[in-house]
Design a protein around this motif. Structure first.
Motif, PDB file in Angstrom:
ATOM      1  N   MET A 262       0.834  -1.193   0.000  1.00  0.00           N
ATOM      2  CA  MET A 262       0.000   0.000   0.000  1.00  0.00           C
ATOM      3  C   MET A 262       0.874   1.251   0.000  1.00  0.00           C
ATOM      4  SD  MET A 262      -3.274  -0.970   0.060  1.00  0.00           S
ATOM      5  CE  MET A 262      -2.664  -2.090  -1.236  1.00  0.00           C
ATOM      6  N   GLY A 263       0.429   2.266  -0.724  1.00  0.00           N
ATOM      7  CA  GLY A 263       1.163   3.522  -0.761  1.00  0.00           C
ATOM      8  C   GLY A 263       0.954   4.330   0.507  1.00  0.00           C
ATOM      9  N   THR A 264       1.788   5.319   0.686  1.00  0.00           N
ATOM     10  CA  THR A 264       1.711   6.155   1.890  1.00  0.00           C
ATOM     11  C   THR A 264       1.491   7.621   1.542  1.00  0.00           C
ATOM     12  OG1 THR A 264       4.115   6.453   1.885  1.00  0.00           O
ATOM     13  CG2 THR A 264       3.244   4.604   3.155  1.00  0.00           C
ATOM     14  N   GLU A 265       1.303   7.923   0.269  1.00  0.00           N
ATOM     15  CA  GLU A 265       1.218   9.320  -0.145  1.00  0.00           C
ATOM     16  C   GLU A 265      -0.202   9.858   0.020  1.00  0.00           C
ATOM     17  OE1 GLU A 265       2.374   8.435  -4.075  1.00  0.00           O
ATOM     18  OE2 GLU A 265       4.480   8.954  -3.772  1.00  0.00           O
ATOM     19  N   GLU A 373      -7.776  -5.137  11.327  1.00  0.00           N
ATOM     20  CA  GLU A 373      -7.624  -4.345  10.109  1.00  0.00           C
ATOM     21  C   GLU A 373      -7.033  -5.193   8.992  1.00  0.00           C
ATOM     22  OE1 GLU A 373      -8.498  -1.109   9.456  1.00  0.00           O
ATOM     23  OE2 GLU A 373      -9.428  -1.106  11.451  1.00  0.00           O
ATOM     24  N   GLY A 374      -7.401  -4.824   7.769  1.00  0.00           N
ATOM     25  CA  GLY A 374      -6.747  -5.427   6.620  1.00  0.00           C
ATOM     26  C   GLY A 374      -5.418  -4.753   6.340  1.00  0.00           C
ATOM     27  N   TRP A 375      -5.341  -3.440   6.638  1.00  0.00           N
ATOM     28  CA  TRP A 375      -4.084  -2.724   6.484  1.00  0.00           C
ATOM     29  C   TRP A 375      -3.876  -1.756   7.639  1.00  0.00           C
ATOM     30  CZ3 TRP A 375       0.607  -2.620   5.354  1.00  0.00           C
ATOM     31  CH2 TRP A 375       1.333  -1.446   5.137  1.00  0.00           C
ATOM     32  N   GLY A 376      -4.556  -0.617   7.663  1.00  0.00           N
ATOM     33  CA  GLY A 376      -4.328   0.410   8.684  1.00  0.00           C
ATOM     34  C   GLY A 376      -3.822   1.686   8.059  1.00  0.00           C
ATOM     35  N   LEU A 377      -4.559   2.177   7.058  1.00  0.00           N
ATOM     36  CA  LEU A 377      -4.139   3.359   6.305  1.00  0.00           C
ATOM     37  C   LEU A 377      -3.874   4.578   7.187  1.00  0.00           C
ATOM     38  CD1 LEU A 377      -3.625   4.196   3.353  1.00  0.00           C
ATOM     39  CD2 LEU A 377      -6.012   4.946   3.242  1.00  0.00           C
ATOM     40  N   PRO A 378      -4.690   4.876   8.224  1.00  0.00           N
ATOM     41  CA  PRO A 378      -4.400   6.058   9.050  1.00  0.00           C
ATOM     42  C   PRO A 378      -3.049   5.992   9.766  1.00  0.00           C
ATOM     43  CG  PRO A 378      -6.680   5.365   9.364  1.00  0.00           C
ATOM     44  CD  PRO A 378      -6.000   4.283   8.581  1.00  0.00           C
ATOM     45  N   VAL A 379      -2.555   4.801  10.024  1.00  0.00           N
ATOM     46  CA  VAL A 379      -1.248   4.677  10.675  1.00  0.00           C
ATOM     47  C   VAL A 379      -0.164   5.226   9.761  1.00  0.00           C
ATOM     48  CG1 VAL A 379       0.434   3.072  11.651  1.00  0.00           C
ATOM     49  CG2 VAL A 379      -2.020   2.690  12.013  1.00  0.00           C
ATOM     50  N   THR A 380      -0.176   4.769   8.505  1.00  0.00           N
ATOM     51  CA  THR A 380       0.853   5.233   7.575  1.00  0.00           C
ATOM     52  C   THR A 380       0.636   6.684   7.179  1.00  0.00           C
ATOM     53  OG1 THR A 380      -0.425   4.295   5.727  1.00  0.00           O
ATOM     54  CG2 THR A 380       1.329   2.952   6.650  1.00  0.00           C
ATOM     55  N   GLU A 381      -0.622   7.129   7.104  1.00  0.00           N
ATOM     56  CA  GLU A 381      -0.876   8.532   6.792  1.00  0.00           C
ATOM     57  C   GLU A 381      -0.267   9.446   7.844  1.00  0.00           C
ATOM     58  OE1 GLU A 381      -5.022   8.596   4.211  1.00  0.00           O
ATOM     59  OE2 GLU A 381      -5.115   8.795   6.386  1.00  0.00           O
ATOM     60  N   GLY A 382      -0.461   9.096   9.121  1.00  0.00           N
ATOM     61  CA  GLY A 382       0.105   9.907  10.188  1.00  0.00           C
ATOM     62  C   GLY A 382       1.620   9.936  10.149  1.00  0.00           C
ATOM     63  N   LEU A 383       2.233   8.778   9.951  1.00  0.00           N
ATOM     64  CA  LEU A 383       3.686   8.726   9.859  1.00  0.00           C
ATOM     65  C   LEU A 383       4.188   9.527   8.664  1.00  0.00           C
ATOM     66  CD1 LEU A 383       4.232   4.934  10.668  1.00  0.00           C
ATOM     67  CD2 LEU A 383       4.667   6.874  12.191  1.00  0.00           C
ATOM     68  N   ALA A 384       3.463   9.457   7.546  1.00  0.00           N
ATOM     69  CA  ALA A 384       3.858  10.210   6.362  1.00  0.00           C
ATOM     70  C   ALA A 384       3.823  11.710   6.609  1.00  0.00           C
ATOM     71  CB  ALA A 384       2.949   9.855   5.184  1.00  0.00           C
ATOM     72  N   MET A 385       2.952  12.135   7.535  1.00  0.00           N
ATOM     73  CA  MET A 385       2.872  13.546   7.900  1.00  0.00           C
ATOM     74  C   MET A 385       3.830  13.901   9.033  1.00  0.00           C
ATOM     75  SD  MET A 385       0.826  15.118   5.867  1.00  0.00           S
ATOM     76  CE  MET A 385       0.535  16.641   6.770  1.00  0.00           C
TER      77      MET A 385
END
Length: 459
Positions: A262-265, A373-385
């Motif tokens: 999954m992307g993080t952008e 979760e299947g992934w956890g998109l908010p986790v990577t979004e926060g780290l990306a920010m």
């Protein structure tokens, strides 16, 4: 070889819910990534007006989907929450009559579900039409070399060729006759079929879902998975789970489930972050639909306990950003009864992508206590920010956060409380952790996952 991607459930969600959830964001970004890598050999389809006909799929130009979702992501609050206003917004930005007719066709189809066009006009707001048209023209000019090969609305049967691939990236398991669609594609049109699995939550954790969802989800996957030529998953944890499920059910045992990174952008927002903070005081951020599986109740209990153990001014505000979901009526009642812990918990509904960027940017850290979760998109979004995240240690979530996250058992209140208090009580440690995230986080482009899908399709 042409890759045909079904975007019907993405459009359905935008019509009925406005704001996209994690699955819709993933579908959009992977579609865009595949388009970038494979150009006009990636085409898109949606269901036609006859929802009961499993063969009625029509082509739709990518710029229509792109314009619709980007406009929805710019809007927020009550305007974005209106069920179908986003389509009317997008029609204001249609560059030509072909695009306008495509959006009108979607409206006419979904109007039957929503009960008439009158309800679709609710919440239509003012738009910066000239700015939107200019943005659309720029995107059209940039992608002019990837123009669609087929006229808008062409029946799939007339456009597809033997040896092509039909790909399902979203969650169309609530659409009737999908099994018949896949059989028609494979048996009559000689098209291969692939799908992306996001999770098995209704099967593995039925206690967090409505009974109708459980029944439909289980039946759909039991019927469709044996027909797949390729199965992808959004994390290694989901890939292992699906692989185990195939073996348990005795279906598709010859298929290896492939992990798609999954992307993080933050790729959807074109507008800059709001100039002013949305929350003036220090706060901790939880981005998620409010539903039982996401475990908001745990944080409510932790914040209530902290207010008993600490001076009020030392307890940061807890911000829930998302929309109300299912199986949370008790929690919402408790929040109302306590006046949202006298304001120490705030709920920001349906933030735009630009507002979400601002919320991530200004928070002290984010939290993600979900059970499954299947992934956890908010986790990577926060780290990306550039913001640390305290999250559950279950399923795919540690995979999403990696070594930069800190984790706890989501069923252990004491463990979660101790970890969150430790970070709040030690600002120097939090500052060092934040710097570590900003210096060591490595973003992943969405084209990385798109390339995995393309390589598998070519094989």
């Amino acid at each position: 070889m042409t890759l045909w991607i079904d975007v019907d459930d993405l459009l359905f969600h935008l019509v009925h819910h406005g704001r996209p959830s994690g699955i819709q964001r993933v579908v959009f970004e992977l579609c865009a990534g595949l388009r970038t890598l494979h150009g006009h050999n990636v085409q898109f389809v949606r269901r036609g007006a006859n929802k009961h006909d499993p063969r009625d799929f029509r082509t739709i130009d990518w710029s229509v989907v792109d314009t619709l979702l980007r406009q929805v992501m710019k809007d927020s609050g009550a305007k974005a929450a209106k069920a179908s206003a986003p389509l009317f917004y997008a029609m204001q930005f249609a560059e030509n009559e072909t695009h306008r007719q495509a959006l009108t066709g979607i409206l006419q189809t979904e109007a039957q579900v929503l009960g008439g066009l009158a309800s679709l006009w609710a919440g239509l707001g003012r738009l910066a039409v000239s700015e939107g048209k200019a943005a659309l023209r720029r995107r059209r000019q940039q992608s002019s070399t990837d123009a669609a090969q087929h006229a808008e609305g062409t029946p799939l049967a007339e456009a597809v060729e033997a040896g092509d691939v039909f790909l399902t990236l979203g969650s169309p398991w609530n659409h009737e006759n999908y099994v018949q669609t896949v059989r028609w594609l494979r048996d009559e049109l000689r098209v291969s079929f692939g799908l992306l699995m996001h999770d098995l939550a209704p099967i593995r954790c039925p206690e967090w879902c409505h009974i109708g969802v459980i029944t439909t989800f289980r039946a759909w996957h039991h019927a469709v998975l044996p027909l797949a030529d390729m199965i992808f998953a959004n994390s290694r944890a989901t890939a292992q789970d699906v692989q185990s499920y195939l073996a348990e059910e005795g279906i598709g045992t010859g298929i290896t489930v492939q992990h798609v990174p999954m992307g993080t952008e933050f790729g959807l927002a074109e507008t800059a972050m709001p100039a002013e903070r949305l929350v003036s005081e220090p706060y901790v951020l939880f981005v998620s639909t409010i539903e039982a599986r996401k475990n908001h109740m745990l944080l409510f209990r932790i914040w209530r306990q902290m207010l008993e153990d600490m001076p009020v001014d030392q307890v940061p505000t807890l911000v829930f950003a998302g929309r109300p979901g299912w199986l949370v009526s008790d929690l919402m009642q408790q929040l109302e009864n306590t006046k949202w812990l006298d304001g120490k918990i705030r709920f920001i509904q349906n933030p735009s992508d630009a507002e979400l960027r601002r919320l991530y940017s200004d928070c002290s850290f984010s939290v993600f206590p979900s059970f499954f979760e299947g992934w956890g998109l908010p986790v990577t979004e926060g780290l990306a920010m550039g913001r640390p995240c305290i999250a559950s240690n279950t399923t795919s979530i540690p995979e999403a956060g990696g070594p930069l996250g800190r984790y706890f058992n989501p069923r252990n209140l004491s463990e979660a409380y101790a970890l969150i208090r430790q970070v709040i009580d030690d600002p120097e440690d939090l500052a060092a952790w934040t710097q570590k995230v900003r210096s060591e986080f490595k973003p992943v482009p969405w084209t990385t996952g798109a390339k995995v899908i393309l390589d598998a399709v070519r094989r």
